[in-house]
Design a protein around this motif. Structure first.
Motif, PDB file in Angstrom:
ATOM      1  N   ASP A  32       8.385 -17.012  39.071  1.00 44.00           N
ATOM      2  CA  ASP A  32       7.107 -17.244  38.398  1.00 44.00           C
ATOM      3  C   ASP A  32       5.921 -16.924  39.304  1.00 44.00           C
ATOM      4  N   ALA A  33       6.151 -16.952  40.629  1.00 41.03           N
ATOM      5  CA  ALA A  33       5.102 -16.598  41.595  1.00 41.03           C
ATOM      6  C   ALA A  33       5.131 -15.115  41.950  1.00 41.03           C
ATOM      7  N   GLY A  34       5.979 -14.362  41.260  1.00 40.21           N
ATOM      8  CA  GLY A  34       6.088 -12.930  41.530  1.00 40.21           C
ATOM      9  C   GLY A  34       6.885 -12.611  42.772  1.00 40.21           C
ATOM     10  N   LEU A  35       7.805 -13.509  43.142  1.00 36.47           N
ATOM     11  CA  LEU A  35       8.570 -13.355  44.383  1.00 36.47           C
ATOM     12  C   LEU A  35      10.060 -13.468  44.106  1.00 36.47           C
ATOM     13  N   ASN A  36      10.846 -13.106  45.124  1.00 35.03           N
ATOM     14  CA  ASN A  36      12.279 -13.366  45.077  1.00 35.03           C
ATOM     15  C   ASN A  36      12.693 -14.023  46.389  1.00 35.03           C
ATOM     16  N   LEU A  53      -1.339 -22.054  50.726  1.00 35.83           N
ATOM     17  CA  LEU A  53      -1.774 -21.937  49.340  1.00 35.83           C
ATOM     18  C   LEU A  53      -1.090 -23.020  48.496  1.00 35.83           C
ATOM     19  N   GLY A  54      -1.893 -23.681  47.656  1.00 43.96           N
ATOM     20  CA  GLY A  54      -1.352 -24.733  46.812  1.00 43.96           C
ATOM     21  C   GLY A  54      -1.105 -26.034  47.551  1.00 43.96           C
ATOM     22  N   HIS A  55      -1.680 -26.193  48.728  1.00 49.07           N
ATOM     23  CA  HIS A  55      -1.516 -27.393  49.545  1.00 49.07           C
ATOM     24  C   HIS A  55      -2.880 -27.884  50.019  1.00 49.07           C
ATOM     25  N   GLY A 100       2.071 -20.154  47.467  1.00 55.82           N
ATOM     26  CA  GLY A 100       2.424 -18.822  47.952  1.00 55.82           C
ATOM     27  C   GLY A 100       3.799 -18.748  48.571  1.00 55.82           C
ATOM     28  N   PHE A 101       4.455 -19.916  48.773  1.00 52.47           N
ATOM     29  CA  PHE A 101       5.825 -20.002  49.298  1.00 52.47           C
ATOM     30  C   PHE A 101       6.001 -19.263  50.625  1.00 52.47           C
ATOM     31  N   GLY A 102       4.929 -19.220  51.425  1.00 52.06           N
ATOM     32  CA  GLY A 102       5.014 -18.602  52.738  1.00 52.06           C
ATOM     33  C   GLY A 102       4.929 -17.092  52.729  1.00 52.06           C
ATOM     34  N   VAL A 103       4.814 -16.493  51.545  1.00 50.59           N
ATOM     35  CA  VAL A 103       4.740 -15.027  51.430  1.00 50.59           C
ATOM     36  C   VAL A 103       3.306 -14.596  51.113  1.00 50.59           C
ATOM     37  N   HIS A 104       2.779 -15.082  49.998  1.00 53.79           N
ATOM     38  CA  HIS A 104       1.408 -14.730  49.628  1.00 53.79           C
ATOM     39  C   HIS A 104       0.393 -15.261  50.642  1.00 53.79           C
ATOM     40  N   ASP A 105       0.768 -16.311  51.380  1.00 55.14           N
ATOM     41  CA  ASP A 105      -0.135 -16.921  52.362  1.00 55.14           C
ATOM     42  C   ASP A 105      -0.511 -15.965  53.492  1.00 55.14           C
ATOM     43  N   VAL A 106       0.370 -15.042  53.793  1.00 58.98           N
ATOM     44  CA  VAL A 106       0.158 -14.152  54.948  1.00 58.98           C
ATOM     45  C   VAL A 106      -1.125 -13.356  54.811  1.00 58.98           C
TER      46      VAL A 106
END
Length: 309
Positions: free
Chosen positions: A230-234, A130-132, A140-146
């Motif tokens: 900001d992406a809703g993650l930690n 996501l975003g690439h 998605g920083f590897g989290v939302h992508d799943v």
């Protein structure tokens, strides 16, 4: 004033993280690889993401020889490797491989990896994070992508046969999560990130961009965590090692002893019955997705132990 300066630096770095585009790749190289390995560009219409393109490489189980040559200069160091694989004597593999690139990569950067697994006998699928690449969404920083890859697998891939996730760097977190959640049956991780803020700090340490002299480690970590927030993650949600510790699925991990993004020392304690950790000697992070003779031998042994028909 110093506090305002630090806050401003954090925001500047955060904006850079969120807006970072995929590294360019020569269209002529992509075209050549697509032609040589019969790469198909397909479209899938996702109920949440709308329609997007992915690459499909049908298995080449009948092809008798695979020959690859890598010559790359992503950093101050040039790295070259070659691979020659003959069909005779290879185990028989069936199923699918899902390939996921790293931060600032794209599906085009994963084509050589995909071609290798295609030759071994797997139908191979290659995605943008996501975003690439062509996926013009928030990262998605590897989290939302799943979740989006899960929806694709459940809709398009035969789940009665083995599904193996192959992830490089940030893609390693995606591959780990897919496997831990039993969406994939096993994963090969090429220099997986440890945790996003840790890995970003390591990237700055290894890469040494000119502006690093103006940024403290604390500033880099704060910017990473602000981008995640900001992406809703930690940051904890991006911790690959924690997920690996909780999983009982088979993993093969390649990590280099000079890579601060994905240090071998961080992953070696995980070596166990289901996790094999392979040390790569003196290879920078940028080159860790390349598969040479040494990596091929390790992959073949791992696949034979876990997925040989």
């Amino acid at each position: 004033m110093p506090m305002l300066f630090v806050s401003g630096c954090v925001n500047i770095v955060k904006v850079g993280i969120v807006g970072a585009e995929s590294f360019p790749i020569s269209p002529s190289v992509t075209t050549q690889v697509k032609s040589e390995f019969d790469v198909e560009t397909r479209q899938f219409c996702d109920p949440e993401l709308d329609c997007y393109h992915y690459y499909f490489l049908p298995n080449k189980a009948r092809k008798q020889t695979l020959e690859m040559h890598h010559n790359a200069s992503f950093t101050d160091t040039t790295y070259s490797t070659s691979l020659l694989v003959e069909r005779q004597g290879l185990p028989t593999f069936t199923g699918s491989v899902v390939v996921i690139h790293g931060f600032r990569g794209s599906k085009d950067w994963s084509l050589m990896t995909a071609a290798y697994f295609q030759f071994l006998g797997f139908d191979t699928y290659v995605f943008d994070l996501l975003g690439h690449g062509e996926l013009k969404t928030d990262k998605g920083f590897g989290v939302h992508d799943v979740r989006y890859i899960q929806r694709f697998i459940e809709t398009n891939i035969d789940t009665t046969k083995p599904i193996i996730a192959v992830g490089n760097s940030m893609g390693g977190l995606v591959a780990t999560s897919l496997t831990h959640e039993k969406i994939a049956d096993g994963a090969i991780l090429q220099a997986p990130m440890t945790q996003f803020d840790d890995s970003l700090e390591g990237y700055m340490k290894d890469k040494k961009p000119w502006y690093k002299a103006f940024l403290s480690d604390e500033t880099i970590r704060s910017a990473a965590n602000k981008a995640l927030y900001d992406a809703g993650l930690n940051a904890q949600q991006t911790n690959t090692i924690d997920i690996l510790k909780k999983s009982n699925s088979p993993f093969l991990i390649f990590a280099s002893n000079v890579d601060s993004v994905s240090p071998y020392a961080a992953f070696s304690p995980l070596h166990s019955n289901n996790i094999e950790v392979v040390e790569i000697d003196k290879l920078e992070h940028a080159y860790m997705s390349m598969i040479g003779e040494f990596e091929h031998e390790k992959i073949l042994a791992w696949l034979s132990a876990n997925f040989d028909e």
